[in-house]
Each structure stands twice: as structure tokens, then as C-alpha cells.
Enzyme design. Sequence first.
Site, mmCIF file in Angstrom:
data_model
loop_
_atom_site.group_PDB
_atom_site.id
_atom_site.type_symbol
_atom_site.label_atom_id
_atom_site.label_comp_id
_atom_site.label_asym_id
_atom_site.label_seq_id
_atom_site.Cartn_x
_atom_site.Cartn_y
_atom_site.Cartn_z
ATOM 1 C CD GLU A 1 65.489 39.182 36.640
ATOM 2 O OE1 GLU A 1 66.496 38.537 36.986
ATOM 3 O OE2 GLU A 1 65.560 40.289 36.075
ATOM 4 C CB CYS B 1 65.505 37.077 33.117
ATOM 5 S SG CYS B 1 66.833 36.414 34.147
ATOM 6 C CG HIS C 1 70.572 36.392 35.587
ATOM 7 N ND1 HIS C 1 70.395 37.153 34.468
ATOM 8 C CD2 HIS C 1 71.907 36.192 35.706
ATOM 9 C CE1 HIS C 1 71.575 37.411 33.915
ATOM 10 N NE2 HIS C 1 72.504 36.824 34.644
HETATM 11 ZN ZN LIG Z 1 68.612 37.698 33.780
#
Ligand SMILES: [Zn+2]
Length: 150
Positions: free
Chosen positions: A52, A83, A50
Site C-alpha cells: 500500500e 499503511c 509494503h
Molecule cells: Zn503496511
Amino acid sequence: MNQWMERAVELALQNIAQGGQPFGAVLVKGEEIIGEGVNELHLRPDSTGHAELLALRRAQEKLGSIDLRGTVMYASGAPCPMCFGAMAMAGVDKAYYANSLADAMAVGLSRSSEVYADLQKINEERVFRMIHMPVEDIAKSPMHVWHSKT
Ligand SMILES: [Zn+2]
């Protein structure tokens, strides 16, 4: 939007153009970007890819520290629970987001909302369960061994 969110959105738009999901993120300390990322799920089978999380990893490598207190995340989309946890564990001060969880739901990206809803329930009622299975011999308990050494 400020310049940091504009950069996060720009990264997300670039990622869409390259076949990825609509997520970009930048981590800022003071007036400097110390980590950037985009959602890389289209590049490799790694569910932790992801935007982040990748921005966090790059910032920690750059700083040579896991301590990210004093930093602010700008994410093009509302961060997922993974995240959220990673940012909280690292001490990130706060996160701003452009697209909301409702925006994500509206375009078929509903997983974050589902997991956040699951987390609101007590453990016994969650779809994803975590079950305590204690070490019977305390001498072999990792926490006990670690505490004994420190
Ligand atoms: Zn995430």
C-alpha cells in the site's frame, strides 16, 4: 471482488511466486489505477516496503501531489497500522481488503494485529512507547520557528 481487487490479488500471487509475502495493492482514482505495489521486504532491508505504501508513493509521484482525496485503495491483505496511517494522512477515501487480519494471523503474519492491539492501549501501557521530551528553549523549538516564519 471487483476488477481492482482482482488486480491486487493477482499482484500478491505474483509476489509469492517471486519469493515475497502475499500482499498486493492498487490505488484507484475514478476508473484508473494510479499506483500499484507489492510487498518488497524480500528485495531490500526496508520495513516500509509494503504494497500500500509503495502504491501511495507511486500515485503521489504520478499526480505530483501528496493529496490523495478521491482515491480508493484495494489491498489483498488488511492494511497494517503503518499503511493505515499513511493512507489516512494522504486523504485516501477508503480501503477495501480481501484477506483479513485473522487470515494473516492464521498463517503466521501476526505483526499487524499486535501493533493494532498496542495502539488500543493508553500510551503508558503500550509495548512501544513514545515519550515527550520538550525543547527547553522555545526559540529553538522547530514548531515555534516554523510558526514565526509563516
Ligand atoms: Zn503496511
